[in-house]
Design an enzyme around this catalytic site. Sequence first.
Site, PDB file in Angstrom:
ATOM      1  N   GLU A  50      -3.522  -1.649  -4.956  1.00  0.00           N
ATOM      2  CA  GLU A  50      -2.648  -0.500  -4.670  1.00  0.00           C
ATOM      3  C   GLU A  50      -1.552  -0.324  -5.718  1.00  0.00           C
ATOM      4  O   GLU A  50      -1.156   0.801  -6.014  1.00  0.00           O
ATOM      5  CB  GLU A  50      -2.009  -0.639  -3.278  1.00  0.00           C
ATOM      6  CG  GLU A  50      -2.986  -0.498  -2.125  1.00  0.00           C
ATOM      7  CD  GLU A  50      -3.599  -1.816  -1.678  1.00  0.00           C
ATOM      8  OE1 GLU A  50      -4.287  -1.831  -0.644  1.00  0.00           O
ATOM      9  OE2 GLU A  50      -3.378  -2.836  -2.380  1.00  0.00           O
ATOM     10  N   PHE A 112      -0.767  -5.141  14.216  1.00  0.00           N
ATOM     11  CA  PHE A 112      -1.521  -5.556  13.037  1.00  0.00           C
ATOM     12  C   PHE A 112      -1.310  -4.555  11.899  1.00  0.00           C
ATOM     13  O   PHE A 112      -1.498  -3.359  12.060  1.00  0.00           O
ATOM     14  CB  PHE A 112      -3.016  -5.650  13.372  1.00  0.00           C
ATOM     15  CG  PHE A 112      -3.872  -6.005  12.188  1.00  0.00           C
ATOM     16  CD1 PHE A 112      -3.782  -7.256  11.601  1.00  0.00           C
ATOM     17  CD2 PHE A 112      -4.765  -5.079  11.656  1.00  0.00           C
ATOM     18  CE1 PHE A 112      -4.565  -7.583  10.506  1.00  0.00           C
ATOM     19  CE2 PHE A 112      -5.556  -5.396  10.568  1.00  0.00           C
ATOM     20  CZ  PHE A 112      -5.456  -6.660   9.992  1.00  0.00           C
ATOM     21  N   GLN A 113      -0.890  -5.062  10.768  1.00  0.00           N
ATOM     22  CA  GLN A 113      -0.626  -4.284   9.553  1.00  0.00           C
ATOM     23  C   GLN A 113       0.415  -3.180   9.779  1.00  0.00           C
ATOM     24  O   GLN A 113       0.380  -2.133   9.133  1.00  0.00           O
ATOM     25  CB  GLN A 113      -1.923  -3.703   8.971  1.00  0.00           C
ATOM     26  CG  GLN A 113      -2.835  -4.783   8.402  1.00  0.00           C
ATOM     27  CD  GLN A 113      -3.959  -4.232   7.537  1.00  0.00           C
ATOM     28  OE1 GLN A 113      -4.402  -3.097   7.715  1.00  0.00           O
ATOM     29  NE2 GLN A 113      -4.449  -5.045   6.613  1.00  0.00           N
ATOM     30  N   LYS A 162      -1.276   6.872  12.485  1.00  0.00           N
ATOM     31  CA  LYS A 162      -2.718   7.124  12.528  1.00  0.00           C
ATOM     32  C   LYS A 162      -3.085   8.188  13.569  1.00  0.00           C
ATOM     33  O   LYS A 162      -3.985   9.002  13.333  1.00  0.00           O
ATOM     34  CB  LYS A 162      -3.475   5.824  12.822  1.00  0.00           C
ATOM     35  CG  LYS A 162      -4.991   6.023  12.762  1.00  0.00           C
ATOM     36  CD  LYS A 162      -5.774   4.722  12.777  1.00  0.00           C
ATOM     37  CE  LYS A 162      -7.263   5.003  12.623  1.00  0.00           C
ATOM     38  NZ  LYS A 162      -8.068   3.764  12.556  1.00  0.00           N
ATOM     39  N   MET A 465       9.099 -11.967 -25.288  1.00  0.00           N
ATOM     40  CA  MET A 465      10.503 -11.567 -25.304  1.00  0.00           C
ATOM     41  C   MET A 465      11.387 -12.626 -24.662  1.00  0.00           C
ATOM     42  O   MET A 465      12.508 -12.880 -25.135  1.00  0.00           O
ATOM     43  CB  MET A 465      10.688 -10.225 -24.595  1.00  0.00           C
ATOM     44  CG  MET A 465      12.103  -9.657 -24.721  1.00  0.00           C
ATOM     45  SD  MET A 465      12.588  -9.340 -26.432  1.00  0.00           S
ATOM     46  CE  MET A 465      11.886  -7.703 -26.673  1.00  0.00           C
TER      47      MET A 465
END
Length: 559
Positions: A50, A112-113, A162, A465
Amino acid sequence: MQLTGSQVIIECLKEQGVDTVFGYPGGAILNVYDELYKHPEIRHVLTSHEQGASHAADGYARSTGKVGVCMATSGPGATNLVTGIATAYMDSIPIVAITCNVGVSLLGKDSFQEIDIAGITTPITKYSFIVKDVTKLADTIRRAFSIARKGRPGPVLVDITKDVTANKTEYIKKEPKMPQPDCSAFNEDDLKKAIQMIEKAKKPYIFVGGGAILSGASEVLKTFVEKTDAPVCDTLMGKGAYDGTSENYTGMLGMHGTKTSNLGVSECDLLIAVGVRFSDRVLGNPKKFAKQAKILQIDIDPVEINKNIIVNHSIIGDVAIVLGKLNEKLEQQKHTEWLSHIADYQKMYPMTIPKEGLSGPFMIAKIYEMAKDAIMVTEVGQHQMWAAQYFKYSKPRTLLTSGGLGTMGYGLGAAIGAQTANPDKQVINIAGDGCFRMNMNELATASRQKLPLIEVIVNNHVLGMVRQWQTLFYKQHYSATVLDDGVDYVKIAEAMGAAARRVTTQEEFNAAFQEALESKTPFVIDAIVDSDDKVWPMVAPGAPINECFDGKDFESKNK
């Protein structure tokens, strides 16, 4: 007509002219992906992660000026977007991130999630929405695009439960209203005072930032520079706003700016700052920055005025419009002696390229020679600075880089976004080996999409760097910066479907890059360089910018 929330989302994307979405599906967003499946007119690019989707949306936006769009599911899918959203926020890049969450009845129950992604992203977006009512969905998406575009651009997040994606509502198509630049914050007196400052100046310097690119100000900026008759320097984000091949262009300002720009700005009597925010990497020691100069700042965001440095006068407004107004009123200026003085600095302090061996400066200069019209993308570190110093950007939106947040792992995802948006242009990502490790999984995305982008790994087997700072300021204590662990990037690239070559000499690089230009697939060049190559010039942290030093200065001081 009655549509489900998922159908509304797709129709709203079509309203906004969205042709590409970068994302990764999951349970909470499945309804949306099911609807997207029925609309091939919107290209979906499935990234490997993602975070890659958020960077790709960013690269799409930077290279085109359009709003980039990314999507992810709830929980970790949404939180994986956060770094890319923050990257876009710091550099004022317009993206809309669409996430889906658990149903309304499951919110606040550690389902969940489930995650409060709207809350998480509030500090790094222009606005974060959560939609719990399908009747408000269409207008929320429309507002998100409007906010992303309006004024100083930036990212907006829309989180949708959802059940909203499944519920039905009445949908009526609306044509989007593109936001018009707001000119109400400045008046004729503001313009008059600016003109007086310019006409009084004997040694003006024009300092250009990313705001000039975002406003599409390149043409009016060119006219303004010609009428002011002044030298020009820029920020990392301002590259390409003014033609880097012009005689009066002196390079970048600040920590790794040219000696000419740093010394010139330190001597000027008027600094005209166009779309810049005076970041710490530019100012050095803010108490000693351009102390002898009056400062005129032109910026669309009033928050940036007197934030990091006190200015003598400001004009708040869209840079392109403000410069256009100034061009109408400004008489032709003449500063022959001042320009000659700056030209002498350019002769005294040229940017040099090592003649022997393979190095970052050599490769960037060679890439410029062989692919002047390319869109350059970078990760963050030494290679990023070399790409800024040695490639001459003559057009806006041809350098895509994480300036504000400094996001390692940004470049490959952004290159995918840029190449997707610009199929007829060559896109080249410059990476260090440390950065490449962070999101090299996106090579699989580039291969699957058959994107002919070029990935050049400036491979010094260290975090370059950080090692440079450890060498200069930390008594050569190379703590956790050595990457000499035998990872074979050529094999990794080939395993992911890309062509790849390892090079160790200038001749090998030239041949490999020519081969890459002719390739129809992603092409990786693993270029082995010395671990102790450094970016010069440099200004020590907290020092004034006129105390810039290069390798010879450093050696002389430490003999």
